[in-house]
Scaffold this active site. Structure first.
Site, PDB file in Angstrom:
ATOM      1  N   ASP A 163       0.832  -1.200   0.000  1.00  0.00           N
ATOM      2  CA  ASP A 163       0.000   0.000   0.000  1.00  0.00           C
ATOM      3  C   ASP A 163       0.873   1.260   0.000  1.00  0.00           C
ATOM      4  O   ASP A 163       1.699   1.445   0.892  1.00  0.00           O
ATOM      5  CB  ASP A 163      -0.872  -0.083   1.267  1.00  0.00           C
ATOM      6  N   ASP A 222      -9.995   5.368  -0.479  1.00  0.00           N
ATOM      7  CA  ASP A 222     -10.590   4.389   0.447  1.00  0.00           C
ATOM      8  C   ASP A 222     -12.115   4.449   0.465  1.00  0.00           C
ATOM      9  O   ASP A 222     -12.710   5.528   0.612  1.00  0.00           O
ATOM     10  CB  ASP A 222     -10.094   4.638   1.873  1.00  0.00           C
TER      11      ASP A 222
END
Ligand code: GLA
Length: 401
Positions: A163, A222
């Site tokens: 990530d 997100d």
């Protein structure tokens, strides 16, 4: 390849398929031939994760029937790390949250017939260090890529979520940084067992470059536990049709159902549209708290089969009419999935016109509908999605009835 002389549409189609073929030269690790399915800790518990929660997630995947339906990965997201690396520079698990260690946890997950995944970052910081006040130091893999890949491989990690987390501030560039970990995984000798999931939130359009780098890549910021976030993500995926393939998936982020306040219709649409999009299906909530109705949505065999269809073609949005979005997806065996998604706030009566072949299966109920007619009329509630499959691919259109 054969072109019909003088037919410009054939030439365009041929060029498009050439382009697609070069774009979908997927990472050659043999993994993720269909989109990964499983559970991830982040949306459920963020940094309060510990080994009891992860073990329980594995138990509940099995007990609920989710594992049998294909949800096989148990991914431990950020906040598993001890706050500092060891004297040898290696990452360690947090001593009180994961007292048995990650290797034992991975073995436990595997003993349940499941697969274990873990989280890392390419820069110096993980996202929780930036956004969740996780008090770590140097927990990103920058300068430790091979050491971390070796650690994860030795622990039995079978899925790596890697990530980005502002790694550009550490001087890194997206593609080479993600390639560096891909190559480090290869050097462990275990790359054929580790599904490689990368995440940079769609910032550098990974669907244009990441197929040879990773098995899946995030396409958005997100997801939040709110309908507007889910709806916005679905909208943003309409432009990406044709950019994923077996081993190389667009990832519109993990599921949020079970979190926040989704209506039953929104819950259905969230899963249905992820299935239409050939998206990874990663449950992001505590499975034991899910009502049976939601378990039934997640384990709906016909819906999961759409998501997991081996052709691997994500749906395209083909029509928008009065708040209704029509999406179609070509399936293997010359079949087709059709979804009518009501983005609006009132129930709509919609007529679906199908040309010759009107024999549809309603994915929610399994019932055959509309044999012998070329039109089907269906009530679709606000934020709900009607989903059908049929035995052939053909023209479809919708109109308000
Ligand atoms: C980023 C990712 C999330 C999650 C967190 C963990 O925000 O996009 O999915 O992994 O980091 O800190």
């Amino acid at each position: 390849m054969f072109l019909v002389p003088g037919s410009s549409s054939s030439v365009i189609a041929a060029l498009a398929s050439l382009l697609l073929a070069s774009n979908t030269n997927a990472l050659d690790n043999g993994l993720a031939r269909t989109p990964p399915m499983g559970w991830n800790s982040w949306n459920a518990v963020r940094c309060t994760v510990n080994e009891t929660i992860v073990r329980a997630a594995a138990d509940h995947l099995v007990e609920s029937g989710l594992a049998a339906a294909g949800y096989e990965y148990v991914v431990l997201d950020d906040c598993w790390q001890a706050y500092e690396r060891g004297a040898d520079g290696a990452l360690r698990s947090h001593p009180t949250k994961f007292p048995s260690g990650i290797k034992a946890l991975a073995s436990y997950v595997r003993s349940k017939g499941l697969k274990f995944g873990l989280y890392g970052s390419p820069g110096t910081r993980t996202c929780a260090m930036i956004y969740d006040k996780y008090p770590g130091v140097g927990l990103g893999s920058k300068g430790h890529e091979q050491q971390d890949a070796d650690t994860w491989a030795a622990w039995g990690v079978q899925y790596l979520k890697y990530d980005w987390c502002l790694a550009d501030k550490d001087g890194l560039v997206h593609r080479p940084a993600f390639e560096k970990m891909r190559d480090a995984l290869v050097a462990t000798g275990k790359a054929g067992e580790i599904t490689y999931s990368i995440s940079e939130y769609g910032h550098t359009k990974p669907w244009t470059w990441a197929a040879p780098v990773a098995n899946l890549w995030r396409t958005t910021a997100d997801i939040q536990p709110r309908w507007d976030s889910v709806a916005r993500i679905i909208e943003s995926q309409a432009a990406l049709a044709g950019t994923s393939a077996p081993g190389a998936w667009n990832d519109p982020d993990m599921l949020q159902i079970g979190n926040g306040k989704f209506t039953p219709e929104e819950t259905r649409s969230h899963v249905a549209m992820w299935a239409m999009l050939a998206a990874p299906l990663m449950v992001g909530t505590l499975v034991e708290k899910l009502p049976q109705q939601t378990i039934e949505v997640l384990t709906n065999k016909r819906l999961v089969a759409i998501d997991q269809d081996v052709l691997g073609k994500q749906a395209a949005r083909v029509q928008q009419t009065a708040g209704l979005d029509l999406w179609t997806r070509e399936l293997s065996g010359g079949r087709q999935a059709i979804a009518v998604f009501n983005t609006g706030n009132s129930t709509q009566s919609v007529t679906i016109a199908l040309g010759q072949d009107a024999a549809l299966t309603d994915v929610w109920t399994g019932e055959a509908v509309a044999h012998g007619t070329a039109k089907v009329t269906k009530q679709v509630k606000p934020h709900d999605t009607a989903v059908f499959t049929r035995q052939s691919v053909g023209d479809v259109s919708i109109a308000i009835a």
